[in-house]
Design an enzyme around this catalytic site. Structure first.
Site, PDB file in Angstrom:
ATOM      1  N   GLU A 197       0.841  -1.217   0.000  1.00 19.25           N
ATOM      2  CA  GLU A 197       0.000   0.000   0.000  1.00 19.25           C
ATOM      3  C   GLU A 197       0.870   1.259   0.000  1.00 19.25           C
ATOM      4  O   GLU A 197       0.723   2.135   0.861  1.00 19.25           O
ATOM      5  CB  GLU A 197      -0.971  -0.021   1.188  1.00 19.25           C
ATOM      6  CG  GLU A 197      -1.939  -1.189   1.104  1.00 19.25           C
ATOM      7  CD  GLU A 197      -3.154  -1.089   2.020  1.00 19.25           C
ATOM      8  OE1 GLU A 197      -3.233  -0.139   2.811  1.00 19.25           O
ATOM      9  OE2 GLU A 197      -4.019  -1.979   1.920  1.00 19.25           O
ATOM     10  N   GLU A 329      -4.854  -8.996   0.337  1.00 20.24           N
ATOM     11  CA  GLU A 329      -5.573  -8.619   1.567  1.00 20.24           C
ATOM     12  C   GLU A 329      -7.048  -8.557   1.219  1.00 20.24           C
ATOM     13  O   GLU A 329      -7.446  -7.768   0.347  1.00 20.24           O
ATOM     14  CB  GLU A 329      -5.121  -7.255   2.102  1.00 20.24           C
ATOM     15  CG  GLU A 329      -3.796  -7.288   2.819  1.00 20.24           C
ATOM     16  CD  GLU A 329      -3.435  -5.964   3.497  1.00 20.24           C
ATOM     17  OE1 GLU A 329      -4.341  -5.263   3.985  1.00 20.24           O
ATOM     18  OE2 GLU A 329      -2.232  -5.646   3.523  1.00 20.24           O
TER      19      GLU A 329
HETATM   20  O1  AHR Z   1      -4.896  -5.682   7.417  1.00 20.39           O
HETATM   21  C1  AHR Z   1      -4.822  -4.472   8.076  1.00 20.39           C
HETATM   22  C2  AHR Z   1      -4.200  -3.362   7.222  1.00 20.39           C
HETATM   23  O2  AHR Z   1      -5.015  -3.113   6.121  1.00 20.39           O
HETATM   24  C3  AHR Z   1      -2.862  -3.651   6.607  1.00 20.39           C
HETATM   25  O3  AHR Z   1      -1.809  -3.429   7.495  1.00 20.39           O
HETATM   26  C4  AHR Z   1      -2.800  -2.681   5.479  1.00 20.39           C
HETATM   27  O4  AHR Z   1      -1.994  -3.120   4.425  1.00 20.39           O
HETATM   28  C5  AHR Z   1      -4.256  -2.524   5.077  1.00 20.39           C
HETATM   29  O5  AHR Z   1      -4.621  -1.209   4.933  1.00 20.39           O
END
Ligand code: AHR
Length: 524
Positions: A197, A329
């Protein structure tokens, strides 16, 4: 019969009324004669960040703990994860990875630097779980490594050194340091994340800036494990893609990749997408109503549109689909448990979340030609986890059971499914009523997964297999009395799979699906 007679009800009228109301079974066509892409088992990957009790308490309890452990890693969790054949674990973050310095987490435990976890609650990070403990954990559960290097606050030099420590098979200084720390043989880093990110917690970089940084990290983060690099398991590099709505990272990374020079390359691009129901996350994980159920499920189905859009951008530069999409994610990000540290992202996990997981996994499988990896966030005690722990106690969540039910789909060949089940509607919210995928496993067995999203209506399906006749239909189903049902330390089996089987007539399999259920059956 007697009771109807005593009540004075005409039996014939009752029987015909129930026939009039019985639904025609929903026709499901499994097109076994049209095999599609192989479903990469990495789609069933996990994500474990230094966040709340994801690592500390969840995996690492320390060698001196009374909780049974092997070299500090808790044995109950290892056994549970082995049972779902976790293919890879993405580590150390997340935002945590964007400021992680690997040197703090190697060497004698009592010499490790105590730092602050600035991303997640400003708590002390003891660095007790570092590189060697991560690889020990992977070996214990039988998973591949997916390591994210720090592009946010780190340098290409630091990343190169980390790779040397992990992978060098010649006696370099860092390889000798690894050996001194107990591991003479090089580790295998199967996947390398080039940042996390970087549009946000990873340095708020513009897409152009990220691309320039990523190319340097891609080149200098060399895998020095020559056996691995010679073979089919060569390390794969994954760049950061989609940036919460604008898509410019995907476009810029792919544009650069198309014109790349010999010194850098990527094998994949990431996409992060959570079901949140609006920011800040406020959907409840306990005691929610049907409205919140429908909001979450409707949002889960939006993953499909996102994948179509991202794949479309990628297709422009990579029509041969050489670069994979990794949804590294995803999951439900709900309101934190009342009374918990909000920086720990702790939430309960209900049957709703299991249904949501099945919907997302089905979407990934339908995009198996492009989606080669996915990592649910996060494995233990954080967000939509597989496992919850509390001191020595451990409980498997409904989501865990979906991963267990879906084992036959790992590396199976997808097979198209046609079905017109209509919609599930709640007020203005609409989702498909049923969702299904099918695949043939390596042994040739045909599997069907069907989710009944409707929390109120059972569904009867009539499954015809094109190019074959079904002989038997049997498997397991996950359901419970309510979509909000959860497993707790005191009642761990409220939501657990149970056997399900159907009947077969003239080669068509009939199966009755309970409302709010996930079923996986073999069509023999
Ligand atoms: O999963 C929690 C957070 O969500 C992670 O650290 C980040 O990459 C995303 O924004």
């Amino acid at each position: 019969m007697q009771i109807f007679a005593r009540l004075g009800l005409p039996l014939l009228a009752l029987v015909s009324a129930s026939i009039a109301h019985a639904e025609t079974p929903i026709a499901v066509s499994v097109q076994a004669d049209k095999p599609g892409a192989v479903i990469d088992r990495q789609i069933f990957g996990q994500f474990a960040e230094h966040l709340g009790q994801g690592i500390y308490g969840g995996i690492w309890v320390g060698k001196d703990s009374k909780i049974p452990n092997v070299r500090g890693i808790r044995s109950d969790v290892v056994a549970a994860l082995r049972a779902i054949h976790v293919p890879n674990v993405r580590w150390p973050g997340g935002c945590f990875a964007d400021e992680y310095h690997w040197r703090w987490g190697i060497g004698p435990q009592d010499k490790r630097r105590q730092t602050l976890n600035a991303s997640w609650g400003n708590v002390i990070e003891p660095n007790s779980f570092g590189t060697d403990e991560y690889f020990d954990f992977l070996e214990q559960i039988g998973a591949d490594a997916y390591v994210s290097v720090n592009i946010g606050s780190g340098s290409p030099e630091e990343a190169a050194d980390w790779l040397e420590y992990m992978t060098a098979d010649k006696p370099t200084t860092l390889a000798k340091e690894r050996a001194a720390n107990g591991h003479p043989a090089p580790y295998k880093v199967k996947f390398l994340g080039l940042g996390n990110e970087n549009w946000g917690c990873g340095g708020a970089m513009s897409a152009d800036h990220y691309v320039e940084e990523m190319k340097r990290f891609s080149h200098y983060s060399r895998n020095l494990n020559s056996d691995q690099e010679k073979g089919p398991d060569k390390m794969k590099r994954l760049a950061v893609g989609w940036d919460s709505g604008k898509s410019d990272y995907t476009e810029e990374v792919m544009k650069a990749w198309k014109d790349k020079v010999w010194s850098w390359d990527i094998d994949g691009l990431s996409l992060h997408n959570y079901v949140v129901g609006g920011w800040p996350p406020h959907l409840k994980s306990l005691g929610f109503d049907e409205n919140e159920y429908a909001i979450a499920l409707e949002e889960a189905f939006r993953m499909d549109g996102m994948l179509i859009k991202q794949s479309g951008i990628m297709d422009k530069y990579d029509p041969a689909k050489k670069v994979a999409l990794a949804v590294d994610e995803w999951g439900a990000w709900l309101a934190p448990n009342p009374g918990s540290n909000p920086g720990f992202l702790q939430q309960q996990n209900s049957l709703r979340d299991a249904i949501l997981a099945s919907v997302n996994l089905n979407i990934f499988m339908r995009h198996a030609d492009r989606v080669k990896m996915a990592n649910i966030a996060q494995m233990i005690n954080v967000l939509q986890s597989m496992i919850l722990t509390d001191g020595p106690r451990m409980v498997l969540t409904p989501t865990y059971h979906v991963y267990r039910l879906y084992l036959p789909f790992q590396d199976a060949t997808s097979v198209p499914v046609k079905l017109e089940g209509g919609d599930y509607k709640f007020q203005a919210l609409t989702t498909p009523r049923l969702d299904a995928v099918a695949a043939r496993d390596k042994a040739g067995k045909l599997w069907l997964a069907v989710t009944n999203i409707d929390p109120n209506r059972p569904a009867e399906i009539a499954v015809a297999v094109q190019g074959a006749r079904a002989g038997t239909v049997a498997g397991q189903v996950l359901t419970a009395a309510k979509v909000g049902a959860v497993n707790t330390f005191d009642a761990p089996n409220t939501v657990a799979p149970k056997p399900i089987s159907g009947t077969v007539s003239n080669g068509t399999a009939h199966l009755a699906l309970p409302p709010k259920s996930v079923a996986v059956v073999a069509l023999n």
